[in-house]
Scaffold this active site. Structure first.
Site, PDB file in Angstrom:
ATOM      1  N   GLY A 248       0.748 -11.942   4.877  1.00 25.21           N
ATOM      2  CA  GLY A 248       1.729 -12.796   5.536  1.00 25.21           C
ATOM      3  C   GLY A 248       1.083 -13.638   6.612  1.00 25.21           C
TER       4      GLY A 248
ATOM      5  N   GLN B   8       0.502 -18.904  13.934  1.00 25.93           N
ATOM      6  CA  GLN B   8      -0.865 -18.357  13.906  1.00 25.93           C
ATOM      7  C   GLN B   8      -1.936 -19.405  13.609  1.00 25.93           C
ATOM      8  OE1 GLN B   8       0.581 -15.016  11.176  1.00 25.93           O
ATOM      9  NE2 GLN B   8      -1.156 -14.065  12.189  1.00 25.93           N
TER      10      GLN B   8
ATOM     11  N   CYS C 248      -2.394  -7.452  11.587  1.00 26.74           N
ATOM     12  CA  CYS C 248      -2.110  -8.873  11.791  1.00 26.74           C
ATOM     13  C   CYS C 248      -3.422  -9.650  11.743  1.00 26.74           C
ATOM     14  CB  CYS C 248      -1.451  -9.070  13.154  1.00 26.74           C
ATOM     15  SG  CYS C 248      -1.023 -10.778  13.514  1.00 26.74           S
ATOM     16  N   LEU C 249      -3.409 -10.786  11.048  1.00 29.49           N
ATOM     17  CA  LEU C 249      -4.623 -11.607  10.964  1.00 29.49           C
ATOM     18  C   LEU C 249      -5.031 -12.150  12.334  1.00 29.49           C
ATOM     19  CD1 LEU C 249      -3.914 -13.454   7.610  1.00 29.49           C
ATOM     20  CD2 LEU C 249      -5.753 -11.819   8.059  1.00 29.49           C
TER      21      LEU C 249
ATOM     22  N   HIS D  31       7.963  -9.103  10.880  1.00 29.13           N
ATOM     23  CA  HIS D  31       6.714  -9.320  11.623  1.00 29.13           C
ATOM     24  C   HIS D  31       6.433 -10.823  11.760  1.00 29.13           C
ATOM     25  CE1 HIS D  31       2.250  -8.301  12.309  1.00 29.13           C
ATOM     26  NE2 HIS D  31       2.229  -9.598  12.061  1.00 29.13           N
ATOM     27  N   GLU D  32       6.583 -11.552  10.643  1.00 33.48           N
ATOM     28  CA  GLU D  32       6.282 -12.998  10.664  1.00 33.48           C
ATOM     29  C   GLU D  32       7.333 -13.771  11.461  1.00 33.48           C
ATOM     30  OE1 GLU D  32       3.401 -13.582   9.867  1.00 33.48           O
ATOM     31  OE2 GLU D  32       2.977 -11.875   8.574  1.00 33.48           O
TER      32      GLU D  32
ATOM     33  N   HIS E  10       6.475 -13.781  15.030  1.00 33.25           N
ATOM     34  CA  HIS E  10       5.470 -14.800  15.398  1.00 33.25           C
ATOM     35  C   HIS E  10       6.154 -16.118  15.754  1.00 33.25           C
ATOM     36  CE1 HIS E  10       1.589 -12.930  14.800  1.00 33.25           C
ATOM     37  NE2 HIS E  10       1.865 -12.545  13.564  1.00 33.25           N
TER      38      HIS E  10
HETATM   39  C1  QAP Z   1       1.658  -8.702   8.555  1.00 38.25           C
HETATM   40  O1  QAP Z   1      -0.656  -8.921   8.144  1.00 38.25           O
HETATM   41  C2  QAP Z   1       1.970  -7.283   8.164  1.00 38.25           C
HETATM   42  O2  QAP Z   1      -6.776  -6.274  10.789  1.00 38.25           O
HETATM   43  C3  QAP Z   1       0.599  -9.398   7.729  1.00 38.25           C
HETATM   44  O3  QAP Z   1      -9.109  -6.949   9.653  1.00 38.25           O
HETATM   45  C4  QAP Z   1       0.977  -6.341   7.922  1.00 38.25           C
HETATM   46  O4  QAP Z   1      -1.772  -9.863   6.457  1.00 38.25           O
HETATM   47  C5  QAP Z   1       3.268  -6.880   8.073  1.00 38.25           C
HETATM   48  C6  QAP Z   1      -5.516  -8.275   7.998  1.00 38.25           C
HETATM   49  C7  QAP Z   1       1.300  -5.039   7.567  1.00 38.25           C
HETATM   50  C8  QAP Z   1       3.577  -5.592   7.707  1.00 38.25           C
HETATM   51  C9  QAP Z   1       2.613  -4.657   7.442  1.00 38.25           C
HETATM   52  C10 QAP Z   1      -5.550  -7.494   9.140  1.00 38.25           C
HETATM   53  C11 QAP Z   1      -6.717  -8.611   7.418  1.00 38.25           C
HETATM   54  C12 QAP Z   1      -4.268  -8.766   7.428  1.00 38.25           C
HETATM   55  C13 QAP Z   1      -6.755  -7.049   9.676  1.00 38.25           C
HETATM   56  C14 QAP Z   1      -1.804  -9.175   7.445  1.00 38.25           C
HETATM   57  C15 QAP Z   1      -7.963  -7.407   9.082  1.00 38.25           C
HETATM   58  C16 QAP Z   1      -7.932  -8.198   7.949  1.00 38.25           C
HETATM   59  C17 QAP Z   1      -3.048  -8.614   8.007  1.00 38.25           C
HETATM   60 CO    CO Z   2       0.833 -11.225  12.356  1.00 37.07          CO
END
Ligand code: QAP
Ligand code: CO
Length: 169
Positions: free
Chosen positions: A46, A51, A91-92, A133-134, A137
């Site tokens: 996401g 972001q 989170c990215l 979550h998004e 943001h």
């Molecule tokens: C949001 O997050 C989310 O730490 C999206 O090193 C995540 O795409 C909502 C990512 C989980 C609900 C549950 C994170 C990639 C990606 C990192 C992501 C990383 C590389 C996170």
């Molecule tokens: Co995020």
């Protein structure tokens, strides 16, 4: 294909509140495409426009294992929510940091797709958590900001250490 730069926590710009999209123009369609490219390249499930430092109410999500179920949410609104879940989130914009946040277990969301058509979606599980979550943001809130001050200060110390060592590679 354009990969956009993802703001890294604690960048202040992550606290900007996004403005509604008045109309889906070519500019918005290009933003959606670049955001999808950026999310898939990361890889992530996401990404909110906030972001990538664009403060408009645009989100891309793909929680499928095959990475071919792109969901575009423009001007999303939660019209119903039920239950409680505490998923482990990441989170990215906060790489390497994971932790639980309490959210609704299921949500009904109304949004526009990339063609500007309104639709309603019932989501639960990971997708429901990801939508919430998004949408945070877009309101200028990052998931770690739900945590206690103690947990946040430990997380910040870990991030700072990581960012310091990244300079020396
Ligand atoms: C949001 O997050 C989310 O730490 C999206 O090193 C995540 O795409 C909502 C990512 C989980 C609900 C549950 C994170 C990639 C990606 C990192 C992501 C990383 C590389 C996170
Ligand atoms: Co995020």
């Amino acid at each position: 294909m354009a990969i956009l730069k993802i703001l890294q926590y604690p960048d202040e710009r992550l606290h900007t509140v996004a403005a509604p999209v008045a109309q889906v123009t070519d500019e918005i369609r290009l933003l959606v495409k670049d955001m999808a490219d950026t999310m898939y390249a990361a890889p992530g499930i996401g990404l909110a426009a906030t972001q990538v430092d664009v403060h408009k109410r645009v989100i891309v999500i793909d929680v499928s294992e095959t990475h071919d179920q792109l969901l575009v949410l423009i001007n999303p609104e939660i019209i119903a929510s039920n239950g409680i879940s505490d998923y482990e989130e990441g989170c990215l914009s906060v790489p390497g940091i994971y932790g639980k946040v309490q959210r609704a277990e299921s949500v009904t969301v109304r949004a526009w797709n990339a063609e500007g058509e309104s639709y309603v979606l019932d989501a639960n599980g990971l997708l429901a958590v990801c939508i919430q979550h998004e949408m945070d943001h877009l309101a200028g809130k990052v998931f770690v900001e739900y945590w206690s001050q103690l947990k946040q200060s430990r997380m910040l110390a870990k991030l700072k250490k990581k960012q310091r060592s990244a300079i020396h590679v």
